[in-house]
Design a protein around this motif. Structure first.
Motif, PDB file in Angstrom:
ATOM      1  N   ILE A 147      -4.474  -2.086  19.022  1.00 54.99           N
ATOM      2  CA  ILE A 147      -4.577  -3.380  19.683  1.00 54.99           C
ATOM      3  C   ILE A 147      -3.479  -3.528  20.733  1.00 54.99           C
ATOM      4  CG2 ILE A 147      -4.314  -5.872  19.334  1.00 54.99           C
ATOM      5  CD1 ILE A 147      -5.782  -5.472  16.662  1.00 54.99           C
ATOM      6  N   ASP A 148      -2.258  -3.117  20.397  1.00 54.12           N
ATOM      7  CA  ASP A 148      -1.157  -3.205  21.352  1.00 54.12           C
ATOM      8  C   ASP A 148      -1.407  -2.356  22.588  1.00 54.12           C
ATOM      9  OD1 ASP A 148       0.153  -4.917  19.683  1.00 54.12           O
ATOM     10  OD2 ASP A 148       1.548  -3.418  18.878  1.00 54.12           O
ATOM     11  N   MET A 149      -2.103  -1.252  22.431  1.00 49.52           N
ATOM     12  CA  MET A 149      -2.389  -0.409  23.581  1.00 49.52           C
ATOM     13  C   MET A 149      -3.549  -0.953  24.408  1.00 49.52           C
ATOM     14  SD  MET A 149      -3.706   3.452  23.719  1.00 49.52           S
ATOM     15  CE  MET A 149      -4.365   4.082  25.242  1.00 49.52           C
ATOM     16  N   LEU A 150      -4.581  -1.451  23.753  1.00 50.37           N
ATOM     17  CA  LEU A 150      -5.801  -1.842  24.455  1.00 50.37           C
ATOM     18  C   LEU A 150      -5.783  -3.279  24.978  1.00 50.37           C
ATOM     19  CD1 LEU A 150      -8.450  -0.163  22.151  1.00 50.37           C
ATOM     20  CD2 LEU A 150      -7.620   0.630  24.363  1.00 50.37           C
ATOM     21  N   LEU A 151      -4.949  -4.135  24.422  1.00 47.18           N
ATOM     22  CA  LEU A 151      -4.962  -5.542  24.814  1.00 47.18           C
ATOM     23  C   LEU A 151      -4.619  -5.763  26.288  1.00 47.18           C
ATOM     24  CD1 LEU A 151      -5.511  -8.360  23.724  1.00 47.18           C
ATOM     25  CD2 LEU A 151      -3.092  -8.543  23.192  1.00 47.18           C
ATOM     26  N   PRO A 152      -3.580  -5.126  26.847  1.00 48.96           N
ATOM     27  CA  PRO A 152      -3.330  -5.338  28.280  1.00 48.96           C
ATOM     28  C   PRO A 152      -4.477  -4.845  29.161  1.00 48.96           C
ATOM     29  CG  PRO A 152      -1.416  -4.354  27.239  1.00 48.96           C
ATOM     30  CD  PRO A 152      -2.513  -4.330  26.230  1.00 48.96           C
ATOM     31  N   ALA A 165       0.846  -1.187   0.000  1.00 44.80           N
ATOM     32  CA  ALA A 165       0.000   0.000   0.000  1.00 44.80           C
ATOM     33  C   ALA A 165       0.884   1.241   0.000  1.00 44.80           C
ATOM     34  CB  ALA A 165      -0.899  -0.005   1.211  1.00 44.80           C
ATOM     35  N   HIS A 166       0.800   2.007  -1.062  1.00 38.87           N
ATOM     36  CA  HIS A 166       1.596   3.220  -1.190  1.00 38.87           C
ATOM     37  C   HIS A 166       0.801   4.419  -0.702  1.00 38.87           C
ATOM     38  CE1 HIS A 166       4.744   1.217  -3.474  1.00 38.87           C
ATOM     39  NE2 HIS A 166       3.793   0.617  -4.173  1.00 38.87           N
ATOM     40  N   ASN A 167       1.526   5.425  -0.299  1.00 40.51           N
ATOM     41  CA  ASN A 167       0.956   6.709   0.087  1.00 40.51           C
ATOM     42  C   ASN A 167      -0.053   6.591   1.223  1.00 40.51           C
ATOM     43  OD1 ASN A 167       2.469   7.964  -1.903  1.00 40.51           O
ATOM     44  ND2 ASN A 167       0.873   7.645  -3.435  1.00 40.51           N
ATOM     45  N   ARG A 168       0.204   5.695   2.159  1.00 43.20           N
ATOM     46  CA  ARG A 168      -0.644   5.618   3.352  1.00 43.20           C
ATOM     47  C   ARG A 168      -0.168   6.677   4.331  1.00 43.20           C
ATOM     48  NH1 ARG A 168      -1.039  -0.532   5.159  1.00 43.20           N
ATOM     49  NH2 ARG A 168      -2.479   0.377   6.646  1.00 43.20           N
ATOM     50  N   PRO A 169      -1.084   7.431   4.919  1.00 42.29           N
ATOM     51  CA  PRO A 169      -0.657   8.478   5.851  1.00 42.29           C
ATOM     52  C   PRO A 169      -0.049   7.876   7.120  1.00 42.29           C
ATOM     53  CG  PRO A 169      -3.034   8.278   5.845  1.00 42.29           C
ATOM     54  CD  PRO A 169      -2.524   7.388   4.756  1.00 42.29           C
ATOM     55  N   VAL A 170       0.925   8.596   7.684  1.00 43.47           N
ATOM     56  CA  VAL A 170       1.584   8.172   8.912  1.00 43.47           C
ATOM     57  C   VAL A 170       1.162   9.130  10.012  1.00 43.47           C
ATOM     58  CG1 VAL A 170       3.788   7.792  10.062  1.00 43.47           C
ATOM     59  CG2 VAL A 170       3.535   7.218   7.643  1.00 43.47           C
ATOM     60  N   TYR A 171       0.601   8.579  11.080  1.00 43.72           N
ATOM     61  CA  TYR A 171       0.129   9.378  12.207  1.00 43.72           C
ATOM     62  C   TYR A 171       1.056   9.167  13.391  1.00 43.72           C
ATOM     63  CZ  TYR A 171      -4.073   9.457   9.364  1.00 43.72           C
ATOM     64  OH  TYR A 171      -4.956   9.609   8.329  1.00 43.72           O
ATOM     65  N   ASP A 172       1.209  10.210  14.181  1.00 41.54           N
ATOM     66  CA  ASP A 172       2.028  10.089  15.383  1.00 41.54           C
ATOM     67  C   ASP A 172       1.201  10.211  16.662  1.00 41.54           C
ATOM     68  OD1 ASP A 172       1.444  12.739  15.080  1.00 41.54           O
ATOM     69  OD2 ASP A 172       3.455  13.473  15.513  1.00 41.54           O
ATOM     70  N   GLU A 173      -0.112  10.256  16.528  1.00 46.55           N
ATOM     71  CA  GLU A 173      -1.003  10.325  17.682  1.00 46.55           C
ATOM     72  C   GLU A 173      -2.094   9.273  17.537  1.00 46.55           C
ATOM     73  OE1 GLU A 173      -2.594  14.240  17.794  1.00 46.55           O
ATOM     74  OE2 GLU A 173      -0.663  15.179  18.208  1.00 46.55           O
ATOM     75  N   LEU A 174      -2.492   8.721  18.679  1.00 52.20           N
ATOM     76  CA  LEU A 174      -3.602   7.785  18.653  1.00 52.20           C
ATOM     77  C   LEU A 174      -4.908   8.539  18.455  1.00 52.20           C
ATOM     78  CD1 LEU A 174      -2.605   5.444  21.588  1.00 52.20           C
ATOM     79  CD2 LEU A 174      -2.633   4.865  19.176  1.00 52.20           C
ATOM     80  N   HIS A 175      -5.879   7.872  17.889  1.00 50.47           N
ATOM     81  CA  HIS A 175      -7.189   8.476  17.664  1.00 50.47           C
ATOM     82  C   HIS A 175      -7.909   8.630  19.005  1.00 50.47           C
ATOM     83  CE1 HIS A 175     -11.246   8.994  16.015  1.00 50.47           C
ATOM     84  NE2 HIS A 175     -10.608   9.432  14.938  1.00 50.47           N
TER      85      HIS A 175
END
Length: 136
Positions: free
Chosen positions: A108-113, A7-17
C-alpha cells in the motif's frame, strides 16, 4: 484471521511480490494514457506529453532492468524460492530499514502515491473536458 494476538513465525521478505510491481506498472500506464487522452487537445501540448511519457518509460524500464540483472547475479537464494504465492507473501512481514512491517502495508505504501497521481490526473482531466465543452 487467526485468534493469536501475536502472529509467530511469520516469514520476513526483503523483496516485493511481482504482482505489486505489475500493479505499479499498470498505474503508471494509466497515468500516461489519461494524460494523452484527456489533455492532448492542442498542438503545443504534444511535446510536453512526449517528454512526460519518456520520463515515465525510463522510470519503469530502469528498475525493471536492474531487477533482472539483480536476479541473474543474485546467489543468496535458490531459484526455487522465487515463486512465492501472493497470498503467502501478503500474510508475511516485509523488511524495512532493520525493522519489519506487514507486507500488505508495504504494498500500500508503494502503490498509494502512484494511484493517487493516476486517479487525480484522470479526475482533473474529466473536469477539464467538462469545462471545455461548456465554454462558449
Amino acid at each position: 484471521m487467526t485468534r493469536e494476538l501475536i502472529a509467530h513465525n511469520r516469514p520476513v521478505y526483503d523483496e516485493l511480490h511481482p504482482r505489486v510491481y505489475g500493479a505499479a506498472v499498470c498505474l503508471v500506464a494509466w497515468f500516461a494514457l489519461a494524460a494523452w487522452i484527456l489533455f492532448d487537445r492542442q498542438d503545443d501540448v504534444e511535446l510536453s506529453l512526449m517528454f512526460v511519457s519518456v520520463l515515465l518509460l525510463v522510470a519503469v524500464l530502469l528498475p525493471w532492468l536492474l531487477s533482472q540483472i539483480w536476479q541473474k547475479y543474485d546467489y543468496r537464494h535458490d531459484l526455487h524460492q522465487r515463486s512465492i504465492p501472493f497470498r503467502e507473501w501478503r500474510g508475511g512481514k516485509f523488511a524495512v530499514w532493520g525493522s519489519t512491517i506487514n507486507s500488505t502495508d508495504a504494498a500500500i505504501d508503494m502503490l498509494l502515491p502512484l494511484a493517487s497521481v493516476a486517479f487525480g490526473l484522470t479526475a482533473i482531466g474529466i473536469v477539464f473536458l467538462i469545462c471545455a465543452s461548456l465554454a462558449p
